[in-house]
Design an enzyme around this catalytic site. Structure first.
Site, PDB file in Angstrom:
ATOM      1  N   GLU A 168       0.843  -1.203   0.000  1.00  0.00           N
ATOM      2  CA  GLU A 168       0.000   0.000   0.000  1.00  0.00           C
ATOM      3  C   GLU A 168       0.881   1.257   0.000  1.00  0.00           C
ATOM      4  OE1 GLU A 168      -3.298   0.419  -0.465  1.00  0.00           O
ATOM      5  OE2 GLU A 168      -2.440   2.414  -0.620  1.00  0.00           O
ATOM      6  N   LYS A 223       8.333  -1.500  -2.314  1.00  0.00           N
ATOM      7  CA  LYS A 223       7.707  -0.735  -1.226  1.00  0.00           C
ATOM      8  C   LYS A 223       8.767  -0.144  -0.302  1.00  0.00           C
ATOM      9  CE  LYS A 223       5.052   1.098   1.575  1.00  0.00           C
ATOM     10  NZ  LYS A 223       4.157   2.217   1.319  1.00  0.00           N
ATOM     11  N   CYS A 279       6.148   4.697   9.096  1.00  0.00           N
ATOM     12  CA  CYS A 279       6.723   3.955   7.971  1.00  0.00           C
ATOM     13  C   CYS A 279       8.194   4.246   7.656  1.00  0.00           C
ATOM     14  CB  CYS A 279       5.901   4.200   6.721  1.00  0.00           C
ATOM     15  SG  CYS A 279       4.248   3.494   6.841  1.00  0.00           S
TER      16      CYS A 279
END
Ligand code: NAD
Ligand code: UDX
Length: 466
Positions: A168, A223, A279
Site C-alpha cells: 500500500e 515498497k 513507515c
C-alpha cells in the site's frame, strides 16, 4: 476468471480501515469484512458517532457512512470472515523489533505470522492471500510455508492457497484521495489466475495502465525502496536547510529552484523538524537490516545515514530553542503547536514532536501542548509521562491546552511543529501581548507569514532561513 465476491482484511488500522472502505465503495458487489484482534478497535469502527472512528482521515467518515452495513463490515469473528472469503488481505502491523535478534532494525513479523496461521486454520476452498503490510523481501516465502504446512497436517481439508504481494502506498492525511487516485498499484506474484482476480478488483476504479505486475520479490522490495527514496529527499532537503541558516540562503527558494528541474521534481522538498510516521524509519531500518544480512555493508551505511540526519535534525532544533532562550529553558513556559507527525492525521507514531518535547522536558521546560486532533491521553502515552498542571516548583512537566490563546499566556516561546491549517493564520498581535518578553516563535514548518510577526515584538526563527 471467477470474480471474487467476499474479501476479508486482517487488521483494522490506518491501512486496513481506509483501504477497505474505499474498496467497498468502489466495488458494491463485493462483500468486505475487516477484522482485528483488538476488540475495542472494531467497536470504534462500528461507532455510530463518526467522530469516534479510530482513524481520522479527511473524507473517511463520508465513505464509511455510505458503505458500512451495506457491503463493508467490521467484525470480531475472524474465523467466519476468513472461511467465507476467497481473498484475504493481510494489513497488520510490522513494527521494528525492540528485542531479540535484529532488534532496532528488523521488522517484527509476529503479527504477519499469526495472520498466516489464522488463514491456514480457517480458510476453506482456494484462498488468495495478499500481503498489504510492508514486509521484508522474502516474507511471502514464510507465508507460503505456513499455509503449506497446515495443508499437509490437516488431511481432511481440501484447501489451496496462492500468495500475492500488493503493498500500500497511501500517505496519511491524504489516504482517501491516494486510494481513489493512486499513481499506481503494484501486484507481485506468479499465479496468473490469482493475479487476474486481484487486477479485476482494482480495475473497478483504477485504470489498467496504472496496475503494475512484477515478480513477488520486486514488489516487496519496491515498497521499501519507495519509502527509502522519499525519506532520503527529506533528509537531503533538511541537510541543505542547515546550510541555508549558516549562509543567508533560504530553503524555500532553494527547493523551488531545484524542484523546477523536472528530473528532480517539485514534490517532497519541504524542510521540516524531520520525517515522522510509522513507515519511513521502520522501512529504512528494515532495508539496512536486509543489506547487512546479504553482506552489503556499504549499502546499509548509505541508507542508515538518512536516519542519522533525521535524528540530528530533531536534536538540532531542540538545541536552537535552548540557545535562543539564553542557553537555559529550565522553568520556562514553551508552547508546542502540533503533536501529530504531519497535518490532517491523528497519528503520532514517530512524530518529531515526541523527541523534541522529550528533549525540552529533559532540559527542565514547562510545556503546553496543543493539537487539533491528538488527545491529552495519546500524548501521555507517547511521552510516557502524565500531564500535570503547571506547578511553579516543578520542572520538566507538561499539560494539554485546547485554547491557543490560553496556552500562550506568559509563555516564553512557541514552537510550531505540525503544519496544521489552524496554525497558519494566528493573531500574532494578540498573542504577542500575552507572552513574556523577550518572546520567541520557532517555525519549523515555514508556515508563518513573516510580515505579521514583524509588526510585533516577537523574535522569529524559521527553519532553513539564514
Ligand atoms: P496499525 O497498527 O494501525 O493496524 C494494524 C492492526 O492489525 C492493529 O489494529 C492490530 O490489532 C491488527 N492485527 C495484528 N495482528 C492481527 C491478526 N493476527 N489478526 C487480525 N488483526 C491483527 O498499522 P497500519 O498503520 O495500518 O499499518 C499496517 C501495515 O501497513 C504495516 O505493515 C505498515 O508498514 C503498512 N503501511 C502503513 C501505512 C501507513 O500510512 N500507516 C502506509 C502504507 C503501508
Ligand atoms: C509515507 C509514504 O508517503 C507513503 O507512500 C507510504 O505508504 C507510507 O509512508 P506517511 O508517512 O503517511 O506516508 O506521510 P508522508 O506524507 O510521506 O510524510 C512522512 C513524514 O515526512 C511526515 O512527518 C512529513 O511531515 C514529512 N515530510 C513530508 C517532510 O518533512 N517534507 C516533505 O516534503 C514531505
Amino acid at each position: 476468471v471467477n470474480i471474487v465476491k467476499n474479501i476479508c482484511c486482517l487488521g483494522a488500522g490506518y491501512v486496513g480501515g481506509p483501504t477497505m472502505a474505499v474498496l467497498a465503495s468502489k466495488c458494491p458487489n463485493i462483500k468486505v469484512t475487516v477484522v482485528d484482534i483488538d476488540l475495542n478497535k472494531i467497536a470504534a469502527w462500528n461507532n455510530q458517532n463518526l467522530d469516534k472512528l479510530p482513524v481520522f482521515e479527511p473524507g473517511l467518515d463520508k465513505i464509511i457512512s455510505k458503505v458500512r452495513g451495506k457491503n463493508l463490515f467490521f467484525s470480531n469473528d475472524i474465523e467466519k470472515s476468513i472461511k467465507d472469503s476467497e481473498l484475504v488481505f493481510i494489513s497488520v502491523n510490522t513494527p521494528t523489533k525492540i528485542k531479540g535478534f535484529g532488534a532496532f532494525y528488523a521488522s517484527d513479523l509476529k503479527w504477519v505470522e499469526s495472520s498466516a496461521r489464522q488463514v491456514a486454520k480457517y480458510a476453506s476452498g482456494h484462498t488468495i492471500v495478499v500481503e498489504k503490510s510492508t514486509v521484508p523481501v522474502k516474507t511471502a516465502e514464510l507465508i507460503k510455508k505456513i499455509l503449506k504446512s497446515s495443508n499437509s497436517s490437516n488431511k481432511k481439508k481440501e484447501n489451496s492457497f496462492s500468495v500475492l504481494s500488493s503493498p500500500e502506498f497511501l500517505a496519511e492525511g491524504s489516504a482517501i484521495n491516494d486510494l481513489i487516485n493512486p499513481d499506481r498499484v503494484l501486484i507481485g506474484g506468479d499465479n496468473e489466475e490469482s493475479i487476474k482476480k486481484l487486477c479485476a478488483i482494482y480495475e473497478n476504479w483504477i485504470p489498467k495502465e496504472k496496475i503494475l505486475v512484477t515478480n513477488i520479490w520486486s514488489s516487496e522490495l519496491s515498497k521499501l525502496t519507495a519509502n527509502a527514496f522519499l525519506a532520503q529527499r527529506i533528509s537531503s532537503i533538511n541537510s541543505i536547510a542547515a546550510i541555508c541558516e549558516k549562509t543567508g540562503a533560504e530553503i524555500k527558494e532553494v527547493s523551488a529552484a531545484i524542484g523546477s528541474d523536472t528530473r528532480i521534481g517539485n514534490k517532497f522538498l519541504l524542510s521540516s523538524p524531520g520525517f515522522g510516521g510509522s513507515c519511513f524509519q521502520k522501512d529504512i531500518l528494515n532495508l539496512v537490516y536486509l543489506s547487512r544480512y546479504y553482506g552489503l555493508d556499504h549499502v546499509a551505511k548509505y541508507w542508515e545515514n538518512v536516519i542519522s540526519l533525521n535524528n540530528w535534525q530533531k536534536e538540532r532544533i531542540s538545541e536552537v530553542i535552548v540557545d535562543k532562550l539564553f542557553g537555559t529553558i529550565t522553568g520556562k513556559k514553551i508552547v508546542l503547536l502540533g503533536f501529530s507527525f504531519k497535518a490532517n492525521t491523528n497519528d503520532t507514531r514517530e512524530s518529531p514532536s515526541i523527541d523534541i518535547a522529550k528533549n525540552l522536558l529533559e532540559n527542565g521546560a514547562k510545556l503546553v501542548i496543543n493539537d487539533p486532533r491528538v488527545s491529552n491521553k495519546q500524548i501521555e502515552l507517547a511521552l510516557n509521562q502524565p500531564s500535570k498542571e503547571i506547578d511553579h516548583n516543578v520542572e520538566g512537566i507538561w499539560y494539554y491546552e485546547e485554547d491557543i490563546l490560553e496556552a500562550v499566556k506568559s509563555a516564553d516561546a512557541i514552537v510550531i511543529l505540525t503544519e496544521w491549517q489552524e496554525y497558519k493564520n494566528l493573531n500574532w498581535e494578540l498573542i504577542s501581548k500575552s507572552m513574556r518578553k523577550p518572546s520567541w516563535v520557532f517555525d519549523t514548518r515555514g508556515i508563518i507569514n513573516r510580515r505579521e510577526i514583524d509588526v510585533t515584538p516577537i523574535n522569529l526563527w524559521t527553519l532553513g532561513k539564514g
